[in-house]
Motif scaffolding. Structure first.
Motif, short mmCIF file in Angstrom:
data_model
loop_
_atom_site.label_atom_id
_atom_site.label_comp_id
_atom_site.label_asym_id
_atom_site.label_seq_id
_atom_site.Cartn_x
_atom_site.Cartn_y
_atom_site.Cartn_z
N LYS A 197 -20.97 16.33 -42.62
CA LYS A 197 -19.73 15.55 -42.61
C LYS A 197 -20.00 14.06 -42.79
O LYS A 197 -19.12 13.32 -43.19
CB LYS A 197 -18.99 15.77 -41.29
CG LYS A 197 -18.52 17.21 -41.16
CD LYS A 197 -17.34 17.31 -40.25
CE LYS A 197 -16.81 18.73 -40.29
NZ LYS A 197 -15.54 18.88 -39.63
N ALA A 198 -21.23 13.65 -42.46
CA ALA A 198 -21.61 12.24 -42.63
C ALA A 198 -23.12 12.14 -42.73
O ALA A 198 -23.84 13.02 -42.26
CB ALA A 198 -21.11 11.43 -41.44
N GLU A 221 -18.21 18.61 -33.66
CA GLU A 221 -18.56 19.12 -34.99
C GLU A 221 -19.01 17.99 -35.91
O GLU A 221 -19.97 18.12 -36.67
CB GLU A 221 -17.36 19.84 -35.60
CG GLU A 221 -17.45 21.34 -35.39
CD GLU A 221 -16.28 22.08 -35.97
OE1 GLU A 221 -15.64 21.57 -36.90
OE2 GLU A 221 -15.99 23.16 -35.46
N ARG A 255 -26.23 9.33 -42.01
CA ARG A 255 -26.58 8.02 -41.44
C ARG A 255 -27.31 7.19 -42.50
O ARG A 255 -28.05 7.75 -43.32
CB ARG A 255 -27.50 8.20 -40.22
CG ARG A 255 -26.77 8.70 -39.00
CD ARG A 255 -27.65 8.60 -37.76
NE ARG A 255 -27.03 9.37 -36.69
CZ ARG A 255 -27.31 10.63 -36.44
NH1 ARG A 255 -28.22 11.26 -37.15
NH2 ARG A 255 -26.69 11.27 -35.46
N ASN A 284 -20.25 15.16 -35.00
CA ASN A 284 -21.54 14.69 -34.53
C ASN A 284 -22.67 15.64 -34.94
O ASN A 284 -23.73 15.21 -35.38
CB ASN A 284 -21.49 14.54 -33.00
CG ASN A 284 -22.71 13.84 -32.47
OD1 ASN A 284 -23.13 12.82 -33.01
ND2 ASN A 284 -23.29 14.37 -31.42
N ASP A 285 -22.38 16.95 -34.83
CA ASP A 285 -23.39 17.96 -35.21
C ASP A 285 -23.70 17.92 -36.69
O ASP A 285 -24.83 18.21 -37.11
CB ASP A 285 -22.90 19.36 -34.84
CG ASP A 285 -23.04 19.65 -33.37
OD1 ASP A 285 -23.57 18.79 -32.66
OD2 ASP A 285 -22.60 20.73 -32.92
N TYR A 286 -22.69 17.58 -37.47
CA TYR A 286 -22.87 17.59 -38.94
C TYR A 286 -23.10 16.19 -39.51
O TYR A 286 -22.90 15.96 -40.69
CB TYR A 286 -21.69 18.28 -39.61
CG TYR A 286 -21.74 19.78 -39.43
CD1 TYR A 286 -22.61 20.55 -40.21
CD2 TYR A 286 -20.98 20.41 -38.48
CE1 TYR A 286 -22.68 21.91 -40.03
CE2 TYR A 286 -21.05 21.78 -38.28
CZ TYR A 286 -21.91 22.52 -39.06
OH TYR A 286 -21.99 23.87 -38.87
N THR A 287 -23.48 15.26 -38.63
CA THR A 287 -23.91 13.95 -39.11
C THR A 287 -25.43 13.95 -39.12
O THR A 287 -26.08 14.14 -38.10
CB THR A 287 -23.37 12.82 -38.20
OG1 THR A 287 -21.97 12.84 -38.25
CG2 THR A 287 -23.87 11.45 -38.63
N ILE A 288 -25.96 13.82 -40.31
CA ILE A 288 -27.44 13.91 -40.46
C ILE A 288 -28.05 12.54 -40.59
O ILE A 288 -27.59 11.73 -41.36
CB ILE A 288 -27.80 14.77 -41.73
CG1 ILE A 288 -26.97 16.06 -41.76
CG2 ILE A 288 -29.28 15.06 -41.76
CD1 ILE A 288 -27.18 17.02 -40.64
#
Lengths: 71, 150
Positions: free
Chosen positions: A41-42, B144, A44, B146-150
């Motif tokens: 979704k994002a 979700e 960094r 946060n979990d899918y922020t890489i």
């Protein structure tokens, strides 16, 4: 999602495996898989920076904007 | 015997209590005709056994459904699955069960005014649970993301 991650294309060009890249970028292979499969979704900036450094490319080589036809 | 008050023990107690009340609600389901008959005998007011029996059956089924969902929610929490869509769904169902109970008691209040108080309390609890459900849904979205922020 209209943003497509073309990480696998760049990885193929640089002939680097997913495991190797995950280790060099310091993320888990599971997270790299999420990124590769366009489920993220994002991203960094620090991750993007590390990927660009390791693959010797620009963010635009990895990320692509595709217009959503259904909107 | 020295039992330490940990969150694990607290969760275990909640699960035991929920299960005990669930068993009680199932037992009551079979005793409703006896209970309503007894109520009519001791209340000293006009008999309302048919209405009371129907309302009691509906209310008990709703309570069993709510307790079942509560048990499921507690099981998920014990598995460390907190902010999930499944849990949000559980809280939403429990909230609707409270509104259902409020409706049943609102109908019953035509015969016994005191039932209106129960209806208001059930509706209020349902409303609070709806807010908790909204909060849980937002927390799930954030987790979700946060979990899918890489």
């Amino acid at each position: 999602m209209p943003i497509i991650v073309n990480l696998d294309v760049m990885m193929a060009k640089r002939k680097i495996s997913a495991g190797d890249l995950a280790e060099r970028v310091d993320i888990t292979p599971a997270n790299l898989s999420i990124l590769k499969n366009n489920k993220a979704k994002a991203v960094r900036f620090s991750t993007l920076e590390a990927i660009c450094r390791e693959l010797d490319c620009q963010p635009g080589d990895i990320l692509e904007f595709v217009k959503d036809e259904f909107k | 015997m020295n039992i330490k008050w940990t969150s694990e023990n607290s969760l275990r107690l909640s699960r035991i209590l929920t299960f005990a009340v669930l068993v009680l609600a199932v037992v009551i389901l079979f005793l409703i005709p006896i209970i309503t008959q007894w109520y009519d005998d001791v209340s000293g007011k006009e008999p309302i056994m048919p209405v009371l029996t129907v309302c009691a059956y509906i209310a008990d089924v709703i309570v069993i459904a709510a307790l079942w969902e509560l048990n499921r929610l507690l099981t998920n929490i014990s598995k460390q699955e907190l902010f999930t869509e499944r849990n949000t769904r559980c809280v939403r169902i429990i909230s609707w069960c409270c509104f259902g109970l409020a409706a049943v008691f609102a109908v019953l209040s035509f015969w016994r005014l005191l039932a209106l108080l129960v209806a208001v309390i059930a509706a209020f609890v349902g409303l609070i649970l709806r807010v908790v459900k909204n909060m849980l849904a937002t927390a799930t979205e954030l987790r979700e993301e946060n979990d899918y922020t890489i």
